[in-house]
Design a protein around this motif. Sequence first.
Motif, PDB file in Angstrom:
ATOM      1  N   ASP A   1       0.863  -1.196   0.000  1.00 28.71           N
ATOM      2  CA  ASP A   1       0.000   0.000   0.000  1.00 28.71           C
ATOM      3  C   ASP A   1       0.887   1.229   0.000  1.00 28.71           C
ATOM      4  O   ASP A   1       2.125   1.130   0.110  1.00 28.71           O
ATOM      5  CB  ASP A   1      -0.949   0.000   1.220  1.00 28.71           C
ATOM      6  CG  ASP A   1      -2.222   0.811   0.958  1.00 28.71           C
ATOM      7  OD1 ASP A   1      -2.123   1.920   0.386  1.00 28.71           O
ATOM      8  OD2 ASP A   1      -3.303   0.334   1.330  1.00 28.71           O
TER       9      ASP A   1
ATOM     10  N   LYS B   1     -14.610  -6.907  -6.306  1.00 29.07           N
ATOM     11  CA  LYS B   1     -15.519  -6.504  -7.384  1.00 29.07           C
ATOM     12  C   LYS B   1     -15.375  -5.027  -7.666  1.00 29.07           C
ATOM     13  O   LYS B   1     -15.065  -4.290  -6.738  1.00 29.07           O
ATOM     14  CB  LYS B   1     -16.972  -6.847  -7.088  1.00 29.07           C
ATOM     15  CG  LYS B   1     -17.547  -6.393  -5.757  1.00 29.07           C
ATOM     16  CD  LYS B   1     -17.453  -5.015  -5.270  1.00 29.07           C
ATOM     17  CE  LYS B   1     -18.098  -3.894  -6.006  1.00 29.07           C
ATOM     18  NZ  LYS B   1     -17.906  -2.575  -5.317  1.00 29.07           N
TER      19      LYS B   1
ATOM     20  N   TYR C   1     -17.911 -12.798   3.590  1.00 24.04           N
ATOM     21  CA  TYR C   1     -16.501 -12.578   3.249  1.00 24.04           C
ATOM     22  C   TYR C   1     -15.650 -13.786   3.675  1.00 24.04           C
ATOM     23  O   TYR C   1     -14.708 -14.160   2.996  1.00 24.04           O
ATOM     24  CB  TYR C   1     -15.963 -11.302   3.906  1.00 24.04           C
ATOM     25  CG  TYR C   1     -16.655 -10.036   3.439  1.00 24.04           C
ATOM     26  CD1 TYR C   1     -16.582  -9.613   2.119  1.00 24.04           C
ATOM     27  CD2 TYR C   1     -17.398  -9.264   4.322  1.00 24.04           C
ATOM     28  CE1 TYR C   1     -17.228  -8.464   1.684  1.00 24.04           C
ATOM     29  CE2 TYR C   1     -18.048  -8.110   3.902  1.00 24.04           C
ATOM     30  CZ  TYR C   1     -17.961  -7.715   2.588  1.00 24.04           C
ATOM     31  OH  TYR C   1     -18.600  -6.578   2.168  1.00 24.04           O
TER      32      TYR C   1
HETATM   33  N1  LIG Z   1     -17.136  -6.718  -1.796  1.00 21.07           N
HETATM   34  C1  LIG Z   1     -17.456  -5.667  -1.100  1.00 21.07           C
HETATM   35  O1  LIG Z   1     -18.374  -5.693  -0.303  1.00 21.07           O
HETATM   36  C2  LIG Z   1     -16.644  -4.401  -1.250  1.00 21.07           C
HETATM   37  C3  LIG Z   1     -16.790  -3.374  -0.306  1.00 21.07           C
HETATM   38  C4  LIG Z   1     -15.999  -2.242  -0.466  1.00 21.07           C
HETATM   39  C5  LIG Z   1     -15.127  -2.122  -1.536  1.00 21.07           C
HETATM   40  N2  LIG Z   1     -15.043  -3.126  -2.447  1.00 21.07           N
HETATM   41  C6  LIG Z   1     -14.119  -3.016  -3.590  1.00 21.07           C
HETATM   42  O2  LIG Z   1     -12.797  -3.079  -3.056  1.00 21.07           O
HETATM   43  C7  LIG Z   1     -11.937  -2.173  -3.730  1.00 21.07           C
HETATM   44  C8  LIG Z   1     -11.322  -1.216  -2.720  1.00 21.07           C
HETATM   45  O3  LIG Z   1     -12.353  -0.509  -2.070  1.00 21.07           O
HETATM   46  P1  LIG Z   1     -12.141   0.116  -0.602  1.00 21.07           P
HETATM   47  O4  LIG Z   1     -13.467   0.649  -0.220  1.00 21.07           O
HETATM   48  O5  LIG Z   1     -11.453  -0.840   0.300  1.00 21.07           O
HETATM   49  O6  LIG Z   1     -11.169   1.339  -0.975  1.00 21.07           O
HETATM   50  P2  LIG Z   1     -10.290   2.205   0.029  1.00 21.07           P
HETATM   51  O7  LIG Z   1     -10.128   3.513  -0.648  1.00 21.07           O
HETATM   52  O8  LIG Z   1     -10.861   2.167   1.411  1.00 21.07           O
HETATM   53  O9  LIG Z   1      -8.887   1.432   0.090  1.00 21.07           O
HETATM   54  C9  LIG Z   1      -8.048   1.268  -1.020  1.00 21.07           C
HETATM   55  C10 LIG Z   1      -6.615   1.069  -0.521  1.00 21.07           C
HETATM   56  O10 LIG Z   1      -5.801   0.753  -1.648  1.00 21.07           O
HETATM   57  C11 LIG Z   1      -4.595   1.531  -1.591  1.00 21.07           C
HETATM   58  N3  LIG Z   1      -4.061   1.637  -2.953  1.00 21.07           N
HETATM   59  C12 LIG Z   1      -4.247   2.607  -3.890  1.00 21.07           C
HETATM   60  N4  LIG Z   1      -3.622   2.263  -5.033  1.00 21.07           N
HETATM   61  C13 LIG Z   1      -3.027   1.057  -4.828  1.00 21.07           C
HETATM   62  C14 LIG Z   1      -2.253   0.186  -5.640  1.00 21.07           C
HETATM   63  N5  LIG Z   1      -1.967   0.463  -6.903  1.00 21.07           N
HETATM   64  N6  LIG Z   1      -1.801  -0.972  -5.081  1.00 21.07           N
HETATM   65  C15 LIG Z   1      -2.077  -1.280  -3.800  1.00 21.07           C
HETATM   66  N7  LIG Z   1      -2.825  -0.492  -2.982  1.00 21.07           N
HETATM   67  C16 LIG Z   1      -3.294   0.657  -3.500  1.00 21.07           C
HETATM   68  C17 LIG Z   1      -5.052   2.844  -0.958  1.00 21.07           C
HETATM   69  O11 LIG Z   1      -3.943   3.544  -0.393  1.00 21.07           O
HETATM   70  C18 LIG Z   1      -6.026   2.336   0.111  1.00 21.07           C
HETATM   71  O12 LIG Z   1      -5.376   1.989   1.317  1.00 21.07           O
HETATM   72  C19 LIG Z   1     -12.781  -1.526  -4.827  1.00 21.07           C
HETATM   73  O13 LIG Z   1     -12.584  -2.237  -6.026  1.00 21.07           O
HETATM   74  C20 LIG Z   1     -14.212  -1.715  -4.346  1.00 21.07           C
HETATM   75  O14 LIG Z   1     -15.134  -1.807  -5.415  1.00 21.07           O
HETATM   76  C21 LIG Z   1     -15.754  -4.262  -2.308  1.00 21.07           C
END
Ligand SMILES: NC(=O)c1ccc[n+]([C@@H]2O[C@H](COP(=O)([O-])OP(=O)(O)OC[C@H]3O[C@@H](n4cnc5c(N)ncnc54)[C@H](O)[C@@H]3O)[C@@H](O)[C@H]2O)c1
Length: 348
Positions: free
Chosen positions: A40, A108, A298
């Motif tokens: 990250d 997703k 999950y």
């Molecule tokens: N299945 C579900 O219920 C669910 C719920 C939330 C999010 N999601 C999916 O998960 C993904 C992330 O969502 P989130 O809400 O956790 O986002 P978030 O913004 O909370 O977290 C993303 C993290 O990824 C890091 N990051 C950014 N670019 C990166 C890279 N190139 N390599 C590694 N890390 C990197 C960021 O610094 C951050 O810590 C999205 O694709 C979203 O659609 C799925």
Amino acid sequence: MATQKNTPIGIAIFGLGRIGKVHLHNLASAFRVNIKWIVDDISVHDDIRTLLQKYRLEHVTRVASLEEADTVHSDTSVTAVFVCSPTCHHELTIKKALTAGKHVFCEKPVAGSADVIKSCYAMAKKTNRTLFCGFNKRFDPDFDVIYRKKQNGDLGKVRQLIMISRDPPIPMSYIRGSGGIFHDYCIHQLDYVCYFLGERPLTVVAYGNTNSLKADDYRDCNDVDLSTIILTFRSGAIAIIETSREITYGFDQRLEVLGSKALAMCENIPLSAGKMMVASETIQNVCPDNFVRFARSYVVEVNNFLDVVEGKTECLVKPHECIMVSELAHLCEESLRTGQVVKVPPQE
Ligand SMILES: NC(=O)c1ccc[n+]([C@@H]2O[C@H](COP(=O)([O-])OP(=O)(O)OC[C@H]3O[C@@H](n4cnc5c(N)ncnc54)[C@H](O)[C@@H]3O)[C@@H](O)[C@H]2O)c1
């Protein structure tokens, strides 16, 4: 393709935001994995190290910056990569991981367009590795009760399916980079209704609006905060998907299936069985969000992925299904823009 028997599965997690933390929590207690790396941005490394201490992983798991990603891909002790970064970064990580011979669990949607998703699955096929898309609602034990009733014929012929999904506010920074309500959010429900019915829809119509307390912010993002999708199917079934962001009364997730023999429903699940009854009302805590309501899903989906990696089972989420739901999200956008019912083209 399967891993060696009894060898822990080496894992790297890319992205430790909201969903990455959920997977870390579940993987930390999974006996058959070793979490080798978390990748990250360097600005969050202190927080990650604190979390690793909480899980007693500080001597097991290394933390890498985004610039060090290639080191992680070339680590031969890593068998599987979890892609939990924002959607726009998925493609690069997926393709690098597959090329390096890793199996991939990807949150997703796999990507924001069907063409990119196709290219990711083509690479998974070429490298003979699994690309598993985390459509966690398929793995929810409560929804699954209804799915199994349908599968064994107890509901009869499905006539109508209604799915309601309303979420509390999430940061606008997330919305801005999300790809829009259909690709980011409704994709879960589009996937679930097609999975449930086992069919490709014939038509789709989508309505949407910005009418929450943060309507102006959504308009600035060229997005909507509320949508209704109606899908028709060759079997005669009609699916109605209601989604709303920014609700102010907790978290609202319901499923109702009208069959020729029975009506099945999954209501909201309270946070606990405890209730308080006063003169004119009964008060019970509601699940605050996705991560609490769908916590068990999950765990089940990650176990399913690990089973696939170990060669014990087939991947439940198929490539053509991920491509189809991305196409449906795109057709929803078209329908919202044109105000028309859109025909779903047959599968190529
Ligand atoms: N299945 C579900 O219920 C669910 C719920 C939330 C999010 N999601 C999916 O998960 C993904 C992330 O969502 P989130 O809400 O956790 O986002 P978030 O913004 O909370 O977290 C993303 C993290 O990824 C890091 N990051 C950014 N670019 C990166 C890279 N190139 N390599 C590694 N890390 C990197 C960021 O610094 C951050 O810590 C999205 O694709 C979203 O659609 C799925």
